[in-house]
Structure formats: C-alpha cells, structure tokens
Design a protein around this motif. Structure first.
Motif, PDB file in Angstrom:
ATOM      1  N   GLU B  27       0.813  -1.224  -0.001  1.00  0.00           N
ATOM      2  CA  GLU B  27       0.003  -0.242  -0.097  1.00  0.00           C
ATOM      3  C   GLU B  27       0.869   1.379   0.078  1.00  0.00           C
ATOM      4  O   GLU B  27       1.773   1.471   0.739  1.00  0.00           O
ATOM      5  CB  GLU B  27      -0.838  -0.076   1.258  1.00  0.00           C
ATOM      6  CG  GLU B  27      -2.134  -0.611   0.994  1.00  0.00           C
ATOM      7  CD  GLU B  27      -3.088  -0.334   2.357  1.00  0.00           C
ATOM      8  OE1 GLU B  27      -2.713  -0.016   3.353  1.00  0.00           O
ATOM      9  OE2 GLU B  27      -4.341  -0.692   1.999  1.00  0.00           O
ATOM     10  N   ILE B  28       0.694   2.257  -0.759  1.00  0.00           N
ATOM     11  CA  ILE B  28       1.309   3.243  -0.865  1.00  0.00           C
ATOM     12  C   ILE B  28       0.422   4.582  -0.553  1.00  0.00           C
ATOM     13  O   ILE B  28      -1.117   4.321  -0.984  1.00  0.00           O
ATOM     14  CB  ILE B  28       2.031   3.839  -1.961  1.00  0.00           C
ATOM     15  CG1 ILE B  28       1.150   3.954  -3.319  1.00  0.00           C
ATOM     16  CG2 ILE B  28       3.193   2.668  -2.401  1.00  0.00           C
ATOM     17  CD1 ILE B  28       1.748   4.318  -4.606  1.00  0.00           C
ATOM     18  N   VAL B  29       0.629   5.875  -0.017  1.00  0.00           N
ATOM     19  CA  VAL B  29      -0.082   6.948  -0.003  1.00  0.00           C
ATOM     20  C   VAL B  29       0.828   8.035  -0.860  1.00  0.00           C
ATOM     21  O   VAL B  29       1.543   8.559  -0.671  1.00  0.00           O
ATOM     22  CB  VAL B  29       0.057   7.540   1.649  1.00  0.00           C
ATOM     23  CG1 VAL B  29      -0.925   8.795   1.449  1.00  0.00           C
ATOM     24  CG2 VAL B  29      -0.476   6.484   2.159  1.00  0.00           C
ATOM     25  N   GLN B  50      -3.018  11.570  -0.632  1.00  0.00           N
ATOM     26  CA  GLN B  50      -3.648  11.120   0.680  1.00  0.00           C
ATOM     27  C   GLN B  50      -4.726  10.038   0.639  1.00  0.00           C
ATOM     28  O   GLN B  50      -5.083   9.866   1.570  1.00  0.00           O
ATOM     29  CB  GLN B  50      -4.174  12.545   1.460  1.00  0.00           C
ATOM     30  CG  GLN B  50      -3.171  13.323   1.482  1.00  0.00           C
ATOM     31  CD  GLN B  50      -1.976  13.014   2.276  1.00  0.00           C
ATOM     32  OE1 GLN B  50      -1.826  12.146   2.986  1.00  0.00           O
ATOM     33  NE2 GLN B  50      -0.609  13.484   1.590  1.00  0.00           N
ATOM     34  N   THR B  52      -4.843   5.985  -0.105  1.00  0.00           N
ATOM     35  CA  THR B  52      -4.096   4.926  -0.188  1.00  0.00           C
ATOM     36  C   THR B  52      -4.522   4.036  -1.394  1.00  0.00           C
ATOM     37  O   THR B  52      -5.549   4.142  -1.549  1.00  0.00           O
ATOM     38  CB  THR B  52      -3.955   4.240   0.897  1.00  0.00           C
ATOM     39  OG1 THR B  52      -5.361   3.619   1.146  1.00  0.00           O
ATOM     40  CG2 THR B  52      -3.538   4.897   2.268  1.00  0.00           C
ATOM     41  N   GLN B  54      -2.962   0.062  -3.763  1.00  0.00           N
ATOM     42  CA  GLN B  54      -2.141  -1.021  -3.790  1.00  0.00           C
ATOM     43  C   GLN B  54      -1.450  -0.922  -5.275  1.00  0.00           C
ATOM     44  O   GLN B  54      -2.056  -0.733  -6.405  1.00  0.00           O
ATOM     45  CB  GLN B  54      -3.162  -2.316  -3.866  1.00  0.00           C
ATOM     46  CG  GLN B  54      -3.761  -2.380  -2.787  1.00  0.00           C
ATOM     47  CD  GLN B  54      -3.252  -3.217  -1.694  1.00  0.00           C
ATOM     48  OE1 GLN B  54      -2.461  -4.156  -2.073  1.00  0.00           O
ATOM     49  NE2 GLN B  54      -3.802  -3.653  -0.481  1.00  0.00           N
ATOM     50  N   CYS B  69       5.536   9.498  -3.156  1.00  0.00           N
ATOM     51  CA  CYS B  69       4.712   8.667  -2.292  1.00  0.00           C
ATOM     52  C   CYS B  69       5.387   8.276  -1.019  1.00  0.00           C
ATOM     53  O   CYS B  69       6.734   8.424  -0.951  1.00  0.00           O
ATOM     54  CB  CYS B  69       4.100   7.362  -3.093  1.00  0.00           C
ATOM     55  SG  CYS B  69       5.339   6.163  -3.010  1.00  0.00           S
ATOM     56  N   SER B  70       4.481   7.830  -0.038  1.00  0.00           N
ATOM     57  CA  SER B  70       5.155   7.121   1.194  1.00  0.00           C
ATOM     58  C   SER B  70       4.887   5.790   1.289  1.00  0.00           C
ATOM     59  O   SER B  70       3.750   5.490   0.847  1.00  0.00           O
ATOM     60  CB  SER B  70       4.846   7.985   2.402  1.00  0.00           C
ATOM     61  OG  SER B  70       3.612   8.085   2.663  1.00  0.00           O
ATOM     62  N   ARG B  72       3.054   2.457   2.810  1.00  0.00           N
ATOM     63  CA  ARG B  72       2.820   1.690   4.243  1.00  0.00           C
ATOM     64  C   ARG B  72       3.254   0.697   4.261  1.00  0.00           C
ATOM     65  O   ARG B  72       2.840  -0.363   3.663  1.00  0.00           O
ATOM     66  CB  ARG B  72       1.348   1.741   3.968  1.00  0.00           C
ATOM     67  CG  ARG B  72       0.432   3.006   3.950  1.00  0.00           C
ATOM     68  CD  ARG B  72      -0.077   2.722   5.466  1.00  0.00           C
ATOM     69  NE  ARG B  72      -1.187   4.235   5.579  1.00  0.00           N
ATOM     70  CZ  ARG B  72      -2.301   4.265   5.513  1.00  0.00           C
ATOM     71  NH1 ARG B  72      -3.064   3.275   5.233  1.00  0.00           N
ATOM     72  NH2 ARG B  72      -3.071   5.270   5.777  1.00  0.00           N
ATOM     73  N   GLU B  75       1.570  -5.227   7.062  1.00  0.00           N
ATOM     74  CA  GLU B  75       1.067  -5.338   8.574  1.00  0.00           C
ATOM     75  C   GLU B  75       2.021  -6.228   9.246  1.00  0.00           C
ATOM     76  O   GLU B  75       2.431  -5.739  10.588  1.00  0.00           O
ATOM     77  CB  GLU B  75      -0.372  -6.452   8.491  1.00  0.00           C
ATOM     78  CG  GLU B  75      -1.120  -5.904   9.749  1.00  0.00           C
ATOM     79  CD  GLU B  75      -2.205  -6.818   9.487  1.00  0.00           C
ATOM     80  OE1 GLU B  75      -2.632  -7.581  10.626  1.00  0.00           O
ATOM     81  OE2 GLU B  75      -2.979  -7.063   8.511  1.00  0.00           O
ATOM     82  N   SER B  78       6.120  -4.774  11.862  1.00  0.00           N
ATOM     83  CA  SER B  78       5.970  -4.207  13.053  1.00  0.00           C
ATOM     84  C   SER B  78       6.415  -4.705  14.419  1.00  0.00           C
ATOM     85  O   SER B  78       6.692  -6.050  14.239  1.00  0.00           O
ATOM     86  CB  SER B  78       4.449  -3.951  13.435  1.00  0.00           C
ATOM     87  OG  SER B  78       3.865  -4.962  13.859  1.00  0.00           O
ATOM     88  N   ASP B 117       9.578   5.564   6.600  1.00  0.00           N
ATOM     89  CA  ASP B 117       8.182   4.992   6.523  1.00  0.00           C
ATOM     90  C   ASP B 117       8.024   3.766   7.570  1.00  0.00           C
ATOM     91  O   ASP B 117       6.844   3.660   8.027  1.00  0.00           O
ATOM     92  CB  ASP B 117       7.587   4.600   5.253  1.00  0.00           C
ATOM     93  CG  ASP B 117       7.594   5.549   4.173  1.00  0.00           C
ATOM     94  OD1 ASP B 117       7.537   6.632   4.728  1.00  0.00           O
ATOM     95  OD2 ASP B 117       7.516   5.473   3.013  1.00  0.00           O
TER      96      ASP B 117
END
Lengths: 173, 210
Positions: B27-29, B50, B52, B54, B69-70, B72, B75, B78, B117
């Motif tokens: 995912e990118i923003v 802004q 998001t 895929q 982009c930034s 994401r 999951e 982390s 990121d």
C-alpha cells in the motif's frame, strides 16, 4: 555412458587395485612367475581375475569410521572414496562395502552440513583437508550460496550520511 | 530469464529472487495526482494525494525514490508482530506461517528505500535478522535428520530466500544419498553406481544393519 567424459570418473578408475589371476593369461606382458598384477578398477575381464579388497576399505579404516567417521581423513586414503567404493564393491563381491559407504557418508554429511553454512572459510580450512571430492563439492556448493546471499544482503545503499554532515555543508555554501 | 547468473549452483541468484519479490503488492500513500497506469500485470491507480492505493513493490520503490509517495509498511513489519513471530519461532520446531514467502527480500527492499516510513526501523531490522537466524538454524536441524531412506524433504512455510540458500547443498546431498543407498536395495551390480535418484521406490526401505 553419461559419465564417459566426466574427469572425476576417469580419475576414479585410475585407482590401483591388486588382483589374483584365476586363469592363465599369455601376452599380458608381466612376469609370468608372479601371481599378481595391477589393473584398473572397472575393467572386469570375464572372471579372469579376482579383485582383492583395496586398502582404503580394510579393517583399520572400518574401525576408524565406526569410531568417529567425521574425523577420519578419507582424502589421503582415497580422494574418490565413495565413487571408488561403488565401483569396486561389485568386483570384490563384498556386500559390506555398501553399508560402510552409506554409514560413513551419513555421519560425515552432518558434519559437512553444520560447518558448510556457518563456519568462516579460514576456520574451516583444517576440516576441509579431510573431505573426499564428493563432500568438497557439497561443501563448496553450500559455501558459495551462503556467500552470494551475504553479498546480496550487504549490497545496496547501506551507508547513510550522518545528518550533521549535510547541515555543515549547507551552512558553508 | 532465471538462472542466468550461475546455472550450476542454484536456480536463482539472490538478485533474481529480489526481482520476483518486487511483484508483491504494497500500500502506498501518493502525494501526486496521476491517472491510472495500465500495465500488462494489471491496472494500478488512479493516484490521488493522501488516498491509499495498492501497487506492486517495484512501482512503490520507483515512486518513493522520486519522492512521490510514502510506503505503508505491510502489517507484519511491526515490532509487535515480529516479536510474536520470533517467540513462536523459538518455541517450536515448526516454521511460522505468519511471514510472507518473500519476507527477506521485501524487508530488505523496504529498509533500503523506505526507512523513514517504518516505525522503529532499527528494532524491526534486528528482529527480522533474529527471525532469519532462528529459522535457518531450524532448517539445518531438519536437514540433519537426513538418512539413506530420505527421498524428499518436507519443510513447511520455508521462505524463498531460505530455500534458495540450501538448494544446491540439498540437491547434491540427496543425489549422494540415493546413490549410496541403492546397492542395499538393488543387489544388481550394474545399478550400483547409477546416479539418477530412484523416485519410483517410495516404499519404506529396510532398516540398516549396524
């Protein structure tokens, strides 16, 4: 026939075995009074000779392999220990050679496995010198795949410029 | 084409695996406005600041390099998730199934190109290194269990990079085991030095004489 041009296979067959002639042979070009001669393994001459068990499969070696197969210096005995064993076993007619080869390989394999993927090259050099050709092939395959992975992991933009350096340059310009 | 780097050693090099892993979706923003991209592998976008969306990893990295982009982080990248995975890996001999197939490659690409990121990037990085070490050690212990009767190896949830590292070694080892086990099963002298693995003999083999 697939291994006709395999240099390792050719060298393996150069290994010398002692034989006892079962039939008279004329024109072989050896001293007729002597019973024994040297021929290459693999050239089984229609039951004309019986092959003695080669020295690298003698009782001493077997005992050493049973005791601690990982430490036996098989390379000095025969660099192509396993291939030679496979070739010579049907000629000698000794069924136990097969078991010896398998059990030796099984135990030495574990040693190669643990050392190949972890130990540094210099630390393993002593261990290296007792391996047979087949084990060295395995060992090198593991080492080079590990090395190429490490190279990949280290490559790329790994070094970061410290934030201080960037600021300094800006202030001078 | 695969395997061009060194056909004798392994099927893929690490760089080729990285290339394959770049097809994974992330995912990118975006921070630019752009119409949808129509590519052979599919349509991506449209890109609205802004919002998001895929995209494949290679596109994400390309946009990120240009500051468009930034990313994401997925999951599983982390500290919480990775700590759980590490604990699970240490507890059991089974490989954890929570990590994606290309976790080594994806994590390296993200560490290289999208450090800013990922929250707690140093912690995450060392956790992934630890997980990789633990898993590789498990692979080694699994392989130690080899014996003459082994025809194939089954290790669940092995990742692409891990299997690629051990592949050349396993191939040679299995070949050798097949070769040395055959005289016991087949007394026929011509087949003793047969190099081909005997796949057909799936029946459990006789116990070795000690």
């Amino acid at each position: 026939m697939a291994k006709y041009y395999d240099i390792d296979d050719i060298i393996t067959e150069e290994e010398i075995v002692s034989v006892i002639f079962q039939k008279e042979a004329s024109g072989v070009g050896i001293d007729p009074s002597s019973e024994t001669d040297y021929i290459e393994a693999g050239s089984k001459l229609r039951q004309a000779v019986s092959v003695n068990v080669p020295p690298c499969f003698n009782q001493n070696t077997r005992l050493e392999i049973q005791a601690d197969s990982a430490c036996v210096d098989l390379r000095s005995r025969c660099p192509f220990f396993y291939e030679f064993g496979c070739k010579v076993a049907p000629l000698v007619g000794d069924r136990t050679i097969g078991f010896l080869l398998l059990s030796a390989f099984k135990n030495r394999y574990k040693e190669v496995l643990t050392k190949a993927h972890t130990a540094a090259f210099t630390a393993a050099s002593k261990f290296w010198s007792i391996l047979t050709k087949e084990e060295i092939n395995m060992y090198e395959a593991a080492q080079s795949s590990m090395a190429s992975f490490k190279k990949w992991r280290m490559g790329g933009p790994r070094l970061q410029k410290a934030s201080v350096l960037g600021r300094k340059r800006k202030s001078t310009e | 084409m695969a395997g061009q780097s060194d056909p004798h050693l392994s099927l893929f090099s690490a760089d080729e695996l990285e290339f394959i892993a770049e097809d994974e979706m992330v995912e990118i923003v975006p921070n630019l406005k752009m119409d949808a991209l129509n590519l052979i592998s599919g349509d991506f976008g449209p890109f609205v600041p802004q919002i998001t969306t895929q995209v494949p990893l290679w596109l994400a990295v390309a946009l990120k390099k240009r500051g468009k982009c930034s990313i994401r982080p997925p999951e599983w990248i982390s500290v919480d998730k990775l700590t759980q995975v590490l604990e699970a890996e240490r507890e059991s001999q089974e490989m954890s199934e929570k990590l994606p197939f290309h976790y080594v490659e994806i994590s390296r690409l993200l560490f290289d190109h999208a450090r800013d990121d990922i929250p707690d990037v140093y912690m995450v990085r060392s956790l992934i290194e630890d997980i990789r070490d633990v898993r590789f050690h498990k692979v080694e212990t699994d392989l130690e269990a080899f014996n003459g009767r082994t025809i194939a190896v089954k290790i669940k949830n092995l990742s692409a990079m891990e299997v690629n590292i051990v592949r050349p070694f396993i191939r040679r080892a299995l070949q050798a085991f097949c070769k040395h086990d055959s005289p016991e099963l087949i007394p026929d002298p011509e087949r003793v030095s047969d190099r081909r693995p005997q796949v057909a003999n799936n029946a459990p083999r006789r116990q070795l004489r000690r």
